[in-house]
Every structure is written in C-alpha cells, then in structure tokens.
Write a protein that holds these residues in place. Sequence first.
Motif, PDB file in Angstrom:
ATOM      1  N   SER A 164       0.833  -1.210   0.000  1.00  0.00           N
ATOM      2  CA  SER A 164       0.000   0.000   0.000  1.00  0.00           C
ATOM      3  C   SER A 164       0.865   1.257   0.000  1.00  0.00           C
ATOM      4  O   SER A 164       0.565   2.235  -0.683  1.00  0.00           O
ATOM      5  CB  SER A 164      -0.904   0.034   1.233  1.00  0.00           C
ATOM      6  N   GLN A 200      -7.346   0.835   0.022  1.00  0.00           N
ATOM      7  CA  GLN A 200      -7.626  -0.337   0.852  1.00  0.00           C
ATOM      8  C   GLN A 200      -8.666   0.020   1.916  1.00  0.00           C
ATOM      9  O   GLN A 200      -9.593  -0.726   2.167  1.00  0.00           O
ATOM     10  CB  GLN A 200      -6.326  -0.813   1.504  1.00  0.00           C
ATOM     11  N   ASP A 233      -6.087  -1.268  -4.553  1.00  0.00           N
ATOM     12  CA  ASP A 233      -5.534  -1.863  -3.331  1.00  0.00           C
ATOM     13  C   ASP A 233      -6.575  -2.779  -2.686  1.00  0.00           C
ATOM     14  O   ASP A 233      -7.506  -2.311  -2.045  1.00  0.00           O
ATOM     15  CB  ASP A 233      -5.118  -0.752  -2.355  1.00  0.00           C
ATOM     16  N   GLU A 234      -6.429  -4.053  -2.873  1.00  0.00           N
ATOM     17  CA  GLU A 234      -7.336  -5.073  -2.335  1.00  0.00           C
ATOM     18  C   GLU A 234      -8.813  -4.763  -2.605  1.00  0.00           C
ATOM     19  O   GLU A 234      -9.631  -4.763  -1.683  1.00  0.00           O
ATOM     20  CB  GLU A 234      -7.094  -5.279  -0.834  1.00  0.00           C
ATOM     21  N   GLY A 285      -2.888  -2.539   6.693  1.00  0.00           N
ATOM     22  CA  GLY A 285      -4.288  -2.952   6.797  1.00  0.00           C
ATOM     23  C   GLY A 285      -4.444  -4.344   7.398  1.00  0.00           C
ATOM     24  O   GLY A 285      -5.246  -4.554   8.314  1.00  0.00           O
TER      25      GLY A 285
HETATM   26 MG   LIG Z   1      -2.052  -2.729   2.312  1.00  0.00          MG
END
Ligand SMILES: [Mg+2]
Length: 523
Positions: A67, A109, A189-190, A425
């Motif tokens: 990230s 994220q 991001d995810e 995260g």
């Molecule tokens: Mg991350």
Amino acid sequence: MVELPLSLKTIMERGAGMSRRVEKECALFTKHIGKQFNGITVLQDINLSIYKGEIHTLLGANGAGKSTLIKIIDGIYTDYEGEIYVNNRRAQMKNSEDARLLGIGMVHQELSLIPQLNVAENIYLGRLPRNSIGLVHYKKLHENAQQLLALLNLTISTNDLVGRLSIADRQMVEIAKMLSMNAEILLLDEPTSALSDKEVTRLFETLRQLKASGKAIIFITHKLEEIYAISDKVTIMRDGQQIETLDLSIKSPDLEKNLISLMTGTEHHAETIYPGKGNVQEEIVFRIEQYTGRNFHHISLEVRKGEILGIAGLNGAGRTELARAIFGADRKDSGNTYLNGRPIVIKSPMDAIKQGIAMITEDRKKEGFIGCLGVKENINLTTIRDTVRHLLLHRRLEIQKAKKYISKLNIKTFSEHVPVRNLSGGNQQKVILAKWLALDCKLMILDEPTKGIDVKAKSEIYQLMRELAEQGIAIIFISSEFTELIGMADRVLVMNHGKIVHELRNEQITKENIMNHVFKDVV
Ligand SMILES: [Mg+2]
Ligand SMILES: Nc1ncnc2c1ncn2[C@@H]1O[C@H](COP(=O)(O)OP(=O)(O)OP(=O)(O)O)[C@@H](O)[C@H]1O
C-alpha cells in the motif's frame, strides 16, 4: 541523466504453436524507490515497470509495503527516495490531484467515501458537473453516475446514501469513482477483499475490458486464485523489498508453492492451509429460535461444543445482520436465545460480552479498533475488567498478553506500543482478532475474519480457530469464500434472502452444493 531502458519492452507471446512479437509500452516505472516512516525503512530500492494493457499484481505478506508503494505512486506520500516516470517523463507529484492530472486513479484499501453523501455525489466529489451559471447539474450528475453503475452491473440507486450501503456496495462505488476519473493507470488496493465471488467476477470482467483498452493496472490481492485468474505479471514483495517479478504467461507447474515461498522467504511444504475438521460434541452450547429482524426471518440454529458452524451466502443475504442481532449490536423484532440450555437476553454488545459471546465484525475499521491507541491497549480492550482485578499485575499481564498474540498471529509491528493506525491494513485486522481471542468466551462469531489477511497468517488463523473449537468454544463462521468454508466448517448453513435455505454436513460441503443454494432465487 535519464536512462529510459524500460520505455519499450519487447515480450514474446506464445500462441498455439506460433510465436508473435508484441510491443508493449511502459506506462509507468519507478527507480530505486525507498521510504521510511519515523526513521524505519519500509520500502527499499523498488524498480517496477507497469505496461499498458497489463494487469500487474503486487503480492506480499501483511506489512510488506504494497500500500505504501502505491500511495507514493498516487502522490499521497511525497517524502520518498527515488524517481517515478509516467509515460517516460519524470513525475514529481505533490499530492493526489497531481497524480490525477497524470492519469493515475486509485482505489484505497481503506474505503474513503463520505457516508452522509449519496452515491452520485461520492463518485464525483470535488468534480461535480456544473451548468452554465455554475450550479451543480444534478441531472447530468446522476446520469453519469448511473452509467458507471450500469457498467459494473450495480443495482443500487445513485440517490442512495453511502452510509446505508453494505460494505461490498461501498467497495463497488469506490471502484466506480476511480473509473469516473478516466484514468490510464489504475491502482487497486485489495478491491476484492469485501466482495463475494459473484461481484469479483463482475469486477474482473470490467478490468479485462479496461486492460483491452490499453490501461495499465496495478492490482493488490492476497488471494492467489485471483492472481491466476486475471494477472499478467506478479511482483512479490517482502519486508519492503522487491523479491521477484514473474511473467504469468510463462507456465510454471509449481507456481503456488513458488509464490508462497517467495512471499514468506521460507520453503513452502504444507499441502493445505487447513488444519482439518474437528471433534464436534453432542452438547449444544448456543441456540437461537425464530430470530426475525431487518433482513433475516425465522432463523433457528444451534452450535455445538467444539463446532465450527459455517454460514454461506451472498452479500446482502442477511448474514451480517443476523450476527449483529445475536451480538446485540442491532435490534431484532423477535426470537429467543439460549446459552448452555438457559434462556438469556442480549440487548447490547456489553450483555453479549458478559455472557461470553465475542464477535469479530466485518466492518473492522468502524467497529474494530481504536486507531490512536497502541497495539497493546487494543488487544487488552475486551479484557480490561479481568486485568483490573489484579491491579498489581495489571501492566505486566497486559504486556504479556499483547506479546503472546503479536507472536501467535505474527503481527508486524515494531513494538506493542505502536498506534494501530500506523500498522498495515492486514496487521490491523490481526490486532482486532487478537483482541477477541484474548477474551475467554463460549461462543465466537467471526464475520469474514480472514478478509485482507495474507496467506500465511490465514493458515495461522485457521489453526487458531480449530484450537479454540477443540477447547470447547462454539464458533459461527461467516465467510464469502467457499474454499475456506469447505476447509474449515463442520457444518454449513446457507442463507439466501434473509432465510436459511439449506444445511450441509460432512461430504455434502462442496463448492457445487454451496453455490447451488447460495445463488438459487427464493420466492
Ligand atoms: Mg495494504
Ligand atoms: N502512516 C504510517 N506510519 C508509520 N508506519 C506506517 C504507516 N503506514 C504504514 N506503515 C508501516 O509500513 C509498513 C508497510 O505497510 P503497508 O501498509 O505498505 O503494508 P501492506 O503490504 O499494504 O500490508 P497489508 O497487506 O496488510 O495491507 C508496515 O510495517 C506498516 O506498519
């Protein structure tokens, strides 16, 4: 002096028995990117090349630096070492707006929408269309937003307040927002961590179209099957370093093992990440009867000692609402609750905790931790009462407990005093898990507990869940990942449109069976 060896790269694409040369153009590359937080290095010498028409995945354990890297590319962090080039030009962004002007768009994220605004306003925040006299052109705003929602096959209304949407829908709105920027370089991001299989399929269709139209895409996920499904390349990161970049068009028989070994830095031997099924006892620990409330109707279920009861369903099937009602976080209209055969009344989470019921929520950012407090304080939040009893031991016990879970769950933090908001995260998620695991409880409700957690930590969490079950704790396990339900649950209830529509036991717990009932329309 600027060298541009990566501006054009020739790669070989092998077709059926023929080979064809395809020129791919580099949309963005980084040179020697490094980053420190408070003097601690979190990224070191990252040299990444992202090509137009390619999906490039970043893979790495929680805290590896993924990230942080894309936040640098998005202009969010400006104090870094090294250089970024966009379309072969040095880019020195001072903020995200500069990144936007260079055609970079990002899905974060942590969701960053404003709950009090509606869907259309969130998508076009700061860029609302205006008419000739400078007033917001609402008709156009909603038309444009509607087009994006249709592209993603979303059925929510552009007028819906974002605060009322499910996490999955919020995630999709976030994606629509990025698409609205017409960016050429997309950073995701995810994006799939909160989505169910069906929504992931839809998102991937969109990403494939974007890729075909020449966009360059950086994609972050912890799910290996998503890498195989959609990625052209994967760069593995470990402890802030770029370990290797693999071209996935070149088939490798041991890809999964390789990826895990590269990520963890150790040989990967385990054949499966699941610890195996449990020893379910006859004794019923927890039972509910005829629960009815917002989005769930006439639900009765029981969980036995040592049992992991899986609950499958699509987002919106009512699973989270049911769990929240059991935990006393939401009201229910009717229903009875029994713990160890005795009727109990739960009107608030505090009641639930007192009875020994713990819950790990899906929306962890909102409900899960206190960001400004340290890892230690957060882990001890649910057990403060316990430790206060032994005032003298208090501090020592807290530290012991924190250290135990930091090591057990492999939480990547420089010490137990670091504020949780400074963790990556996935590591924040682990702190929340630890907080609840540290509580001695009889029933544990886990709502998507492995969301955003790396493969290795996932298997540690599965192991821990099984250990807890073996100790006699009853577990309700809500998950949108069919594979983990199959791997972990002793029994699976399928929820669909607020009702339990089916129960699967033992060898009946297969992907086909779950899918059949999850997708079936209930009249
Ligand atoms: Mg991350
Ligand atoms: N604002 C911050 N202040 C201090 N340290 C930070 C901050 N943001 C991230 N870090 C640290 O930088 C490291 C990398 O974090 P990053 O969020 O980039 O990891 P990640 O690879 O995205 O992990 P995850 O898979 O868990 O999301 C971690 O050790 C994290 O604790």
